[in-house]
Design a protein around this motif. Structure first.
Motif, mmCIF file in Angstrom:
data_model
loop_
_atom_site.group_PDB
_atom_site.id
_atom_site.type_symbol
_atom_site.label_atom_id
_atom_site.label_comp_id
_atom_site.label_asym_id
_atom_site.label_seq_id
_atom_site.Cartn_x
_atom_site.Cartn_y
_atom_site.Cartn_z
ATOM 1 N N LEU A 1 -13.009 21.093 32.422
ATOM 2 C CA LEU A 1 -11.211 20.029 33.097
ATOM 3 C C LEU A 1 -11.173 19.717 33.759
ATOM 4 O O LEU A 1 -10.031 19.159 34.583
ATOM 5 N N ILE A 2 -12.891 19.200 34.557
ATOM 6 C CA ILE A 2 -12.704 18.875 36.158
ATOM 7 C C ILE A 2 -11.843 17.636 35.533
ATOM 8 O O ILE A 2 -11.292 17.676 37.031
ATOM 9 N N ASN A 3 -12.014 16.310 35.206
ATOM 10 C CA ASN A 3 -11.671 15.451 35.185
ATOM 11 C C ASN A 3 -9.784 15.152 35.136
ATOM 12 O O ASN A 3 -9.473 14.023 35.167
ATOM 13 N N SER A 4 -9.107 16.228 35.137
ATOM 14 C CA SER A 4 -7.576 16.116 34.888
ATOM 15 C C SER A 4 -7.034 17.263 35.765
ATOM 16 O O SER A 4 -7.132 18.350 35.616
ATOM 17 N N GLN A 5 -6.052 17.027 36.548
ATOM 18 C CA GLN A 5 -4.946 17.459 37.655
ATOM 19 C C GLN A 5 -4.526 18.305 36.384
ATOM 20 O O GLN A 5 -4.195 19.492 37.042
ATOM 21 N N ILE A 6 -3.325 17.693 36.132
ATOM 22 C CA ILE A 6 -3.073 18.882 35.503
ATOM 23 C C ILE A 6 -3.601 20.004 33.873
ATOM 24 O O ILE A 6 -3.073 20.854 34.379
ATOM 25 N N LEU A 7 -4.537 19.960 33.507
ATOM 26 C CA LEU A 7 -5.156 20.365 32.275
ATOM 27 C C LEU A 7 -5.857 21.317 33.894
ATOM 28 O O LEU A 7 -6.054 22.858 33.229
ATOM 29 N N SER A 8 -6.398 21.079 34.945
ATOM 30 C CA SER A 8 -6.757 22.037 36.050
ATOM 31 C C SER A 8 -5.605 23.406 36.446
ATOM 32 O O SER A 8 -6.101 24.111 36.470
ATOM 33 N N ARG A 9 -4.782 22.746 36.380
ATOM 34 C CA ARG A 9 -3.968 24.284 36.612
ATOM 35 C C ARG A 9 -3.690 24.817 36.027
ATOM 36 O O ARG A 9 -2.949 26.214 36.196
ATOM 37 N N ILE A 10 -3.175 24.355 34.546
ATOM 38 C CA ILE A 10 -3.902 25.571 33.810
ATOM 39 C C ILE A 10 -4.579 26.571 33.945
ATOM 40 O O ILE A 10 -4.635 27.898 33.122
ATOM 41 N N ASN A 11 -5.627 26.670 34.714
ATOM 42 C CA ASN A 11 -6.876 27.103 34.707
ATOM 43 C C ASN A 11 -6.853 27.885 36.155
ATOM 44 O O ASN A 11 -7.693 28.641 35.781
ATOM 45 N N TYR A 12 -5.780 27.674 36.688
ATOM 46 C CA TYR A 12 -5.633 28.421 37.933
ATOM 47 C C TYR A 12 -5.458 30.473 37.528
ATOM 48 O O TYR A 12 -5.453 31.143 37.814
ATOM 49 N N TYR A 13 -5.141 30.574 36.648
ATOM 50 C CA TYR A 13 -4.613 31.817 35.858
ATOM 51 C C TYR A 13 -5.754 32.306 36.154
ATOM 52 O O TYR A 13 -5.761 33.759 35.832
ATOM 53 N N PHE A 14 -7.548 31.942 35.831
ATOM 54 C CA PHE A 14 -8.313 32.217 35.381
ATOM 55 C C PHE A 14 -9.518 32.176 36.559
ATOM 56 O O PHE A 14 -10.424 32.984 37.164
ATOM 57 N N ILE A 15 -9.560 31.202 36.766
ATOM 58 C CA ILE A 15 -10.470 30.239 38.243
ATOM 59 C C ILE A 15 -10.141 31.025 39.099
ATOM 60 O O ILE A 15 -11.319 30.981 40.451
ATOM 61 N N ASN A 16 -8.665 31.246 39.868
ATOM 62 C CA ASN A 16 -8.747 31.944 40.586
ATOM 63 C C ASN A 16 -9.274 33.933 40.806
ATOM 64 O O ASN A 16 -8.779 33.720 42.224
ATOM 65 N N PHE A 17 -9.584 33.997 39.825
ATOM 66 C CA PHE A 17 -9.960 34.947 39.861
ATOM 67 C C PHE A 17 -11.440 35.574 40.753
ATOM 68 O O PHE A 17 -12.381 36.079 41.090
ATOM 69 N N SER A 18 -12.031 34.245 40.784
ATOM 70 C CA SER A 18 -13.283 33.974 41.664
ATOM 71 C C SER A 18 -13.341 34.437 43.310
ATOM 72 O O SER A 18 -14.034 35.173 43.206
ATOM 73 N N PHE A 19 -12.861 34.852 44.215
ATOM 74 C CA PHE A 19 -12.920 34.799 45.033
ATOM 75 C C PHE A 19 -12.659 36.891 45.334
ATOM 76 O O PHE A 19 -13.076 37.533 45.617
ATOM 77 N N ILE A 20 -12.233 36.486 43.258
ATOM 78 C CA ILE A 20 -11.767 38.384 43.848
ATOM 79 C C ILE A 20 -12.998 39.344 43.590
ATOM 80 O O ILE A 20 -13.506 40.171 43.751
ATOM 81 N N ILE A 21 -13.895 38.179 42.483
ATOM 82 C CA ILE A 21 -14.883 38.625 41.660
ATOM 83 C C ILE A 21 -16.123 39.265 43.336
ATOM 84 O O ILE A 21 -16.927 39.576 43.337
#
Length: 316
Positions: free
Chosen positions: A293-313
């Motif tokens: 979803l890298i080319n869409s700002q809106i769709l990337s926001r949907i991914n907030y609930y997943f990708i933001n676990f990166s710093f925790i991992i």
């Protein structure tokens, strides 16, 4: 650079004290200092000025109705409470910044060994940029990170009450209600390293094929349901689709994500944390979606609930 470097140093010092003494309060001191810095920032990030104008609008009764139509009830309550108290807008942004990072870290209150690692990964991964931008959804994300603690402990009512709080901040969080039965059905979804690396590679291939542009016409209803329609109306061309520039930052992040995958089983075996197991599932989904979803700002926001676990991992 000076301000953020000093902020990292001060937060890290307090986290190491908290780690050594096993006391949560030192972590909180660091989070308060973080909130003060982010209270004093001005006109930064894509969304900052829209939140600023909405907050200022609350001081004029004629504009309050338009604000009430934009914000979910929980975030509206926070906004109206501070506005009715005549709080300066810097206090408004400071309170939000504190609640965001406090709720995100609250799940690890009883894990003092993690304190400094959580903070250094959060700051050096530059997640503070995301936190300072999408305020409402990050409030929901913070609740989601906290709620995973009760998911793995099978405290169903606490988990869903926190998810209800998350949805009151951003209605997209309603989509997260299905994860409790999914995790109870199967706690660990991704164990085979080769399959995970193949998924990562496939995500990069899909990114290169650029399928996002062809998807745009069929997802307007999703925006309406999930609360992203205002981004679509503001600047449709930029938010829906904009070719991402891939530079050094992209390469560094890709290397880090690959390393997290390669060493994931060893980390799980060493830490033996059910929270880590669940968070890692979400992380893998987030990494794949990040590139797709890298080319869409809106769709990337949907991914907030997943990708933001990166710093925790990474912290684990």
């Amino acid at each position: 650079i000076i301000i953020y470097t000093l902020l990292i140093i001060i937060m890290m010092y307090l986290c190491y004290v908290g780690q050594a003494k096993g006391q949560w309060k030192y972590m909180v001191y660091g989070l308060v200092i973080y909130a003060i810095v982010f209270a004093l920032r001005y006109n930064v990030g894509v969304d900052y000025m829209s939140y600023y104008y909405n907050y200022q609008a609350y001081f004029t009764s004629t504009a309050q109705q338009s604000v009430k139509e934009v914000f979910e009830p929980g975030f509206l309550f926070l906004t109206s409470f501070l506005a009715n108290a005549k709080a300066h807008f810097s206090i408004y942004f400071g309170v939000i910044a504190f609640l965001q990072i406090y709720l995100s870290m609250l799940a690890f209150k009883d894990k003092p060994k993690l304190y400094p690692y959580l903070i250094i990964c959060f700051m050096l991964y530059c997640y503070w940029l995301t936190y300072a931008n999408g305020l409402r959804q990050i409030m929901a994300l913070a609740c989601w990170i906290w709620s995973i603690k009760y998911l793995v402990e099978k405290k169903v009512w606490k988990h869903y009450l926190i998810l209800l709080l998350a949805a009151s901040m951003h209605k997209s969080a309603l989509a997260l209600i299905f994860f409790y039965p999914l995790f109870n059905w199967k706690p660990e979804w991704f164990k085979n390293i080769k399959i995970q690396l193949a998924m990562l590679l496939l995500s990069l291939v899909i990114m290169k094929l650029d399928i996002i542009q062809s998807m745009m016409q069929g997802i307007e209803n999703i925006f309406m349901i999930s609360g992203y329609d205002q981004y679509n109306s503001e600047d449709q061309n930029t938010n829906l689709y904009q070719k991402a520039s891939l530079g050094l930052g992209f390469a560094i992040t890709l290397v880090f994500n690959t390393l997290l995958i390669v060493y994931s089983n060893r980390v799980k075996e060493f830490v033996k944390s059910r929270y880590l197991t669940c968070a890692y599932n979400l992380f893998i989904i987030g990494v794949c979606l990040k590139y797709i979803l890298i080319n869409s700002q809106i769709l990337s926001r949907i991914n907030y609930y997943f990708i933001n676990f990166s710093f925790i991992i990474a912290a684990f």
